[in-house]
Design an enzyme around this catalytic site. Structure first.
Site: not given
Lengths: 506, 506
Positions: A166, A221, A226, A245, A282, A375
């Protein structure tokens, strides 16, 4: 209803570049999955798979200049960084070809019949087989290394699983280019092109995770996206492994002795790591415990200089830019939070890097400051100033899971704070660093790119040799005549595989 | 409100034997988990852990006579079978002690710094660490080997994880006895007793899976109960791995040549396997494809003789007995289903074994006969008579996942049906057998006791050396000074562990 167009957009201007494709309907996703599923047996041949992965690396390099140009036009990551990412992606494909060649990942175990055991052992021979079609959800921030030709795809193909990717909407043109490279590489290796199929569209991604012929998924992502896909994978009539992740703060602790020893070096190193790729890694160090003393002040001065000098940058898309600006504004408005270098809007399409500070005491118990422990994607990092090792440890104990955790300790003489703080960091992360910076993830056999939730949704890695383990399941053959055994399990080991026999390495 | 009592019940009479304990409240579950969590560091010492597992095996054997007596009184499985199960359970504990001693499960990988790589490799050292407190849900049908001292507990302790076991209500007294054995063994090895804690009660089991300090779970039981816990594990704010064994049909295919060669032997073997332990094995052959010809008729005649001779048996509890009787009645009422030996109620507390037959053509497409493709726990097996290899393969393609799949093929001469049917069976199961019977699961390094859902909720095993992998997560140390490395990762390998260095086995 006509199909929704998929546009490639220039993040430097916000203008559409070209229409690349249309979003896949649920029916088209079904066709894509069935096409991939139909060719799964072609991937059974390890030699052909290794050749395919190497051909993909080659073709990726051959078309590298064009790919980098297109990727830069729709991600603004810059040709230097993207050239490096392309080289890394090609190296990763070749590394998995080596993993396939060696065959240790098959984890062959053979136990000969042994009547003296309790209960008796029959002849048992176990190895690992591919799970089936793997759905790969590409990341925004690595249009190559964590997208169509990236680690999830490479490791799934290495395992013998066809892949339906995707595409990420931030780089659809790059995705199309890379998918065509992979499909041509398959053909070059004598494999059907449908071992890799590409689909676009948010709804297509949801249909994909729910498709009965999809056997596992890989995702890089956000926590929000996610987790929604993880939940959908778990809610299926037949649940499937979802290796995602989702997010990471990547905490850093600087000991008092480290700050005393090299405040300026650490400040500058941190600034470089936190602003690399406009803070869109990330593994960006997003939370740093720094002593609340003069050495810590010196560190922050060097950090401020580096961060101020980073210049304005373009984020991957405008949604990410909006989220960054909102996230920074909300955090900066909290009591006792200061912004020595204010991160925020640069020009109409750019942002400027910065950092926030907060007394660590604000973070030792639940409260509004917990937003600082989440984050914030983009060029900002949070510095928590601590007054004692106990206070630093108390804050660490409240952190969620991470991809990385870093200790900055003294090097010239023994640092008594190093061991206890490292012991507090190790439970938090999949990778622990001492006196380094977490950005930059080597494609090495011992690499581990994962960690406790939300860094990863499973105890697995998306980078490094063991990433292949995610797409396999063991099967044991009991008392099976030699002629009916797969060659991997035959007594004379015709494929020369490493194996364990009767409980011992052979 | 007073605490709900937990009674030990005699399934031979339905009478309560004694009150063993009370059900744990959510608060008590919290205390149990915190107690186990508090002692997790004590399990870090591999030598102590191995000694603990061996002490547990010894103490289990020392108290074996008493344990078997109590287990028989509350399960009716009989002293012979339970004595064997105890020996197997002790052997399993010792096998995991060996796994711990060898240390290969740590999967140590060391990559030295190498600037020539793309991108460059830093020094990276990876091994596996325990996940934390593991919740173990005990099974009804193996009060020892898949319960308190069973494979989930042994493998979790071997990994270094404290365990909180949720006892199965069918054998609470045995559970208490075994928990006390494990806790005494811990003390004997110098470890805190709380490395193993026992709780009782359905609600306690739900509270346990939701507890924030529980890091993973193992389960053996039904699809219904297992799926509910799987869903709860996935729905947590921080989801955790849930390794459940939920159910299995364990299909068998008899080729025409095999039936021609040894119809009587296969019929008798099948009858023995399907009625072993009153049909209460998770590996019971519950669905068998037999040729619709004279050889198949001979096979069924031998099967009928064996099954008729099995005698009445007592099931583990009255709920299971009711479900068995209902399940058999519903299946037998389907069109074209016959019962050459009718399974059903024996006396007030017993059941008699039997089997059902159906034309395979009834099972090639969705319909009411799909009930025959669902496990019916107890002494019944379904024989589908097939008229062509294509028909057999078409039925196999409709089966859910299984622990085992068995092929009965000719042995005296080549059997052309063997390879294609084996290829159709392998995707269905975690263990494939040729000319054997699936009941009986050897505790061997190469064993795989798992399989596609619902046989297992993850591609993992609950028996064999690799069962330990379920309770570990990797962590990589980057550029870490020797003095700060865990001993497992030090350059001079002080623990003498097997490892891979720079991508090669060392």
């Amino acid at each position: 209803m006509s199909a929704a167009p998929v546009w490639s957009v220039d993040p430097r201007t916000g203008n559409p570049r070209e229409q690349v494709a249309v979003e896949a309907t649920a029916e088209e996703v079904g066709r894509a999955v069935r096409a991939a599923h139909a060719v799964r047996d072609a991937l059974a041949d390890r030699t052909a798979r290794a050749a395919f992965l190497r051909a993909a690396a080659e073709l990726l390099e051959e078309t590298g200049e064009h790919i980098v140009e297109v990727a830069d036009a729709e991600t603004a990551l810059g040709p230097a960084r993207l050239g490096g990412e392309l080289a890394r992606t090609a190296a990763q494909l070749r590394a998995f070809a080596e993993v396939v060649d060696e065959g240790a990942y098959l984890d062959v175990r053979i136990d000969h019949e042994d009547g003296s055991r309790t209960p008796p052992w029959p002849d048992l021979r176990r190895y690992k087989i591919p799970l089936g079609v793997v759905a790969v959800y590409a990341a925004s921030n690595f249009p190559l290394a964590f997208s169509v030709p990236g680690g999830d795809t490479a490791s799934a193909l290495a395992a013998g699983c066809p892949v339906v990717v995707k595409a990420h909407p931030d780089h659809p043109a790059t995705s199309e280019l890379c998918a065509s490279v992979l499909r041509r590489a398959a053909a070059r290796a004598g494999l059907p092109e449908d071992v890799v199929v590409l689909v676009h569209g948010f709804d297509a991604g949801v249909a994909l995770i729910r498709h009965p012929l999809v056997s596992a998924a890989g995702f890089t992502g956000s926590v929000r996206g996610g987790r929604a896909l993880f939940d959908a994978a778990a809610a299926r009539p037949v649940p499937i492994p979802f290796h995602g992740e989702l997010g990471s703060l990547n905490p850093v602790v600087v000991t008092g002795a480290a700050a005393a020893e090299r405040a300026e070096e650490i400040g500058a190193g941190l600034g470089g790591s936190a602003t690399l790729g406009v803070g869109q890694f990330c593994t960006k160090p997003g939370f740093v415990l720094v002593p609340a003393d003069g050495d810590g002040d010196r560190l922050l001065k060097a950090l401020a200089e580096t961060v101020s000098g980073a210049g304005a940058g373009v984020l991957l898309d405008h949604r990410i830019r909006d989220a960054f600006l909102t996230g920074v504004r909300e955090r900066a408005a909290l009591p006792d939070v200061e912004a020595p270098v204010t991160p925020g809007a640069g020009g109409e399409h750019t942002v400027s890097a910065g950092f926030l500070t907060v007394p660590a005491a604000r973070l030792t118990a639940e409260g509004p400051h917990d937003a600082l422990l989440e984050e914030c994607f983009g060029p900002v990092t949070v510095i928590a100033r601590y007054t004692s090792q106990e206070e630093a440890a108390a804050v660490l104990a409240r952190l969620p899971g991470n991809l990385t955790a870093t200790l900055q300790a003294a090097t010239a003489r023994p640092d008594p704070a190093a061991a206890p703080l490292l012991a507090a960091l190790a439970p938090l992360a999949g990778r622990v660093l001492v006196n380094g910076w977490p950005t930059g993830v080597a494609v090495a056999p011992a690499q581990h790119h994962g960690g406790p939730y939300p860094a990863a949704t499973s105890p697995s890695t998306s980078v490094g040799a063991t990433a292949i383990e995610r797409w396999l399941r063991p099967v044991a053959y009991q008392s099976t005549p030699e002629a009916l055994l797969p060659p991997e399990l035959r007594e004379d080991n015709p494929l020369g595989l490493p194996r364990r026999v009767d409980g011992r390495r052979a």
